[in-house]
Scaffold this active site. Structure first.
Site, PDB file in Angstrom:
ATOM      1  N   TYR A  54       0.840  -1.190   0.000  1.00 37.58           N
ATOM      2  CA  TYR A  54       0.000   0.000   0.000  1.00 37.58           C
ATOM      3  C   TYR A  54       0.877   1.243   0.000  1.00 37.58           C
ATOM      4  O   TYR A  54       1.677   1.461   0.915  1.00 37.58           O
ATOM      5  CB  TYR A  54      -0.923   0.021   1.216  1.00 37.58           C
ATOM      6  CG  TYR A  54      -1.946  -1.086   1.273  1.00 37.58           C
ATOM      7  CD1 TYR A  54      -2.229  -1.882   0.167  1.00 37.58           C
ATOM      8  CD2 TYR A  54      -2.649  -1.348   2.445  1.00 37.58           C
ATOM      9  CE1 TYR A  54      -3.167  -2.899   0.221  1.00 37.58           C
ATOM     10  CE2 TYR A  54      -3.593  -2.367   2.513  1.00 37.58           C
ATOM     11  CZ  TYR A  54      -3.842  -3.136   1.398  1.00 37.58           C
ATOM     12  OH  TYR A  54      -4.773  -4.156   1.465  1.00 37.58           O
ATOM     13  N   GLN A 177      -8.749 -13.047   3.188  1.00 39.85           N
ATOM     14  CA  GLN A 177      -9.233 -11.678   3.034  1.00 39.85           C
ATOM     15  C   GLN A 177      -9.728 -11.468   1.604  1.00 39.85           C
ATOM     16  O   GLN A 177      -8.963 -11.128   0.708  1.00 39.85           O
ATOM     17  CB  GLN A 177      -8.124 -10.675   3.369  1.00 39.85           C
ATOM     18  CG  GLN A 177      -8.643  -9.245   3.452  1.00 39.85           C
ATOM     19  CD  GLN A 177      -7.590  -8.269   3.946  1.00 39.85           C
ATOM     20  OE1 GLN A 177      -7.339  -7.241   3.317  1.00 39.85           O
ATOM     21  NE2 GLN A 177      -6.971  -8.573   5.066  1.00 39.85           N
ATOM     22  N   SER A 206     -13.878  -3.966   1.303  1.00 40.14           N
ATOM     23  CA  SER A 206     -14.865  -3.283   0.451  1.00 40.14           C
ATOM     24  C   SER A 206     -16.307  -3.658   0.757  1.00 40.14           C
ATOM     25  O   SER A 206     -17.105  -3.927  -0.155  1.00 40.14           O
ATOM     26  CB  SER A 206     -14.572  -3.535  -1.043  1.00 40.14           C
ATOM     27  OG  SER A 206     -13.346  -2.968  -1.410  1.00 40.14           O
ATOM     28  N   ALA A 209     -18.510  -1.501  -1.128  1.00 40.49           N
ATOM     29  CA  ALA A 209     -18.262  -1.480  -2.577  1.00 40.49           C
ATOM     30  C   ALA A 209     -17.608  -0.180  -3.025  1.00 40.49           C
ATOM     31  O   ALA A 209     -18.112   0.516  -3.901  1.00 40.49           O
ATOM     32  CB  ALA A 209     -19.556  -1.744  -3.352  1.00 40.49           C
ATOM     33  N   LYS A 216     -24.462   7.693  -1.932  1.00 45.39           N
ATOM     34  CA  LYS A 216     -24.200   9.088  -2.319  1.00 45.39           C
ATOM     35  C   LYS A 216     -24.045   9.276  -3.826  1.00 45.39           C
ATOM     36  O   LYS A 216     -24.090  10.413  -4.326  1.00 45.39           O
ATOM     37  CB  LYS A 216     -22.966   9.614  -1.611  1.00 45.39           C
ATOM     38  CG  LYS A 216     -21.656   8.953  -2.004  1.00 45.39           C
ATOM     39  CD  LYS A 216     -20.508   9.504  -1.168  1.00 45.39           C
ATOM     40  CE  LYS A 216     -19.186   8.828  -1.465  1.00 45.39           C
ATOM     41  NZ  LYS A 216     -18.098   9.325  -0.587  1.00 45.39           N
ATOM     42  N   ASN A 295     -19.481   4.568  10.704  1.00 45.35           N
ATOM     43  CA  ASN A 295     -19.549   3.200  10.204  1.00 45.35           C
ATOM     44  C   ASN A 295     -19.332   2.162  11.294  1.00 45.35           C
ATOM     45  O   ASN A 295     -19.803   1.019  11.181  1.00 45.35           O
ATOM     46  CB  ASN A 295     -18.548   3.007   9.066  1.00 45.35           C
ATOM     47  CG  ASN A 295     -18.992   3.707   7.792  1.00 45.35           C
ATOM     48  OD1 ASN A 295     -20.176   3.957   7.606  1.00 45.35           O
ATOM     49  ND2 ASN A 295     -18.052   4.050   6.938  1.00 45.35           N
TER      50      ASN A 295
END
Length: 336
Positions: A54, A177, A206, A209, A216, A295
């Protein structure tokens, strides 16, 4: 915050896990990234997922700094190895003994810890004998550099072969994962049942998604300013597949379902993946601390069967279910 066992292991992790895949070290300034990690800690999240690839190792560095000074025993840190890091030399990628041995040391240095709780094969490596990979992971465990070993986006056949070799070598595969959401259900038919048989828990990424399951993005509408769909550093590429009017129209139909539970669509979507008993945790990411706080409220939510059926009915035929698509996630040739 609720906690679950990771597969059949004795390790418990927070069922909402914080991940820094598309944010730390690349799309979000370091101060904001640190604030998001601290917000996660504030709401009771103890499990943090990252990877050496990452932002080409920068994400691990940011996470390590954000967690500095926290009681290590109160955290579960997960990282991964496979994708290219560094200058991209011939051995800077894959799951060879050389790359695994060197990569775990680099990850520990960047994270500021002497061990990670779970070290994960970021993909399956077709260019390295599985025996070599699993022996290297066994050595990492014996050296105390990782407590557990996991994988990411492995097929059922790969999970079976890896789990058998791990057993022979004296350790256990505890996690897989994969991507999993109400829109992307390719692991339901085969991967999750095989994993449950093998004692492997799913730490899914995700669950909203790439942001489409926030509601939104409106069919026929302009892309929201500052959203992932407008990000040119990688986020836009990841979300593009979902930005179709038929998908977005279906997602809007989730609003009344979420409202019945006093949830946002995003919270409903995270709670949805956690209803699957094969799932140990759902990974959330964020660019702002308030997203983490909101969340995390999905933890502990129980969606009644009737509403689960309404979610299925609302999304209809835009859901991807083909189990063969898991195999598409692992490159058959090493990336450089």
């Amino acid at each position: 915050m609720k906690f679950r066992h990771l597969g059949s292991s004795g390790l418990k992790i927070s069922e909402i896990t914080y991940g820094n895949w598309l944010t730390h070290g690349s799309q979000v300034e370091n101060d904001a990234a640190v604030a998001c990690v601290h917000a996660a800690l504030d709401v009771g999240i103890t499990t943090f997922d990252t990877a050496d690839a990452y932002a080409n190792t920068a994400a691990e560095t940011v996470l390590g700094r954000a967690l500095k000074g926290r009681r290590r025993e109160s955290l579960e840190i997960l990282t991964k190895v496979y994708f290219p890091t560094g200058p991209g030399g011939p051995n800077d990628t894959g799951l060879s003994r050389k790359h695994i041995t060197e990569s775990i040391d680099g990850s520990l240095r960047r994270l500021g810890t002497d061990h990670v709780d779970v070290y994960q094969a970021h993909r399956y490596d077709y260019a390295t004998p599985l025996e070599e990979t699993m022996q290297a992971f066994a050595d990492v465990v014996r050296q105390g550099k990782a407590l557990y070993i996991g994988v990411s986006e492995w097929t059922p056949e790969q999970l079976r072969a890896g789990a058998e070799l791990a057993r022979r070598l004296g350790f256990q595969l505890v996690s897989n994962q994969p991507e999993y959401s109400a829109l992307w259900r390719v692991v339901e038919a085969e991967v999750i049942p095989v994993s449950q048989e093998l004692g492997i828990g799913q730490v899914v990424f995700s669950p909203i998604a790439q942001g489409v399951l926030t509601g939104k993005y409106l069919p026929g509408g302009e892309l929201p300013a500052g959203s992932r769909a407008t990000d040119t550093k990688g986020g836009a590429d990841m979300i593009r597949r979902w930005l179709q009017d038929d998908v977005l129209t279906r997602v809007q139909a989730l609003k009344p379902v979420a409202a019945e539970l006093d949830l946002t669509i995003a919270q409903l979507s995270i709670a949805w993946v956690l209803q699957n008993e094969g799932v140990s945790a759902a990974i959330i990411g964020a660019s702002r601390p308030e997203q983490v706080t909101a969340n995390a409220r999905a933890s502990g939510v129980v969606i009644p069967p009737a509403l689960m059926q309404r979610i299925d009915d609302a999304l209809g035929d835009v859901v991807e279910r083909d189990p063969a698509r898991t195999a598409e996630r692992s490159p058959t040739a090493r990336l450089t």
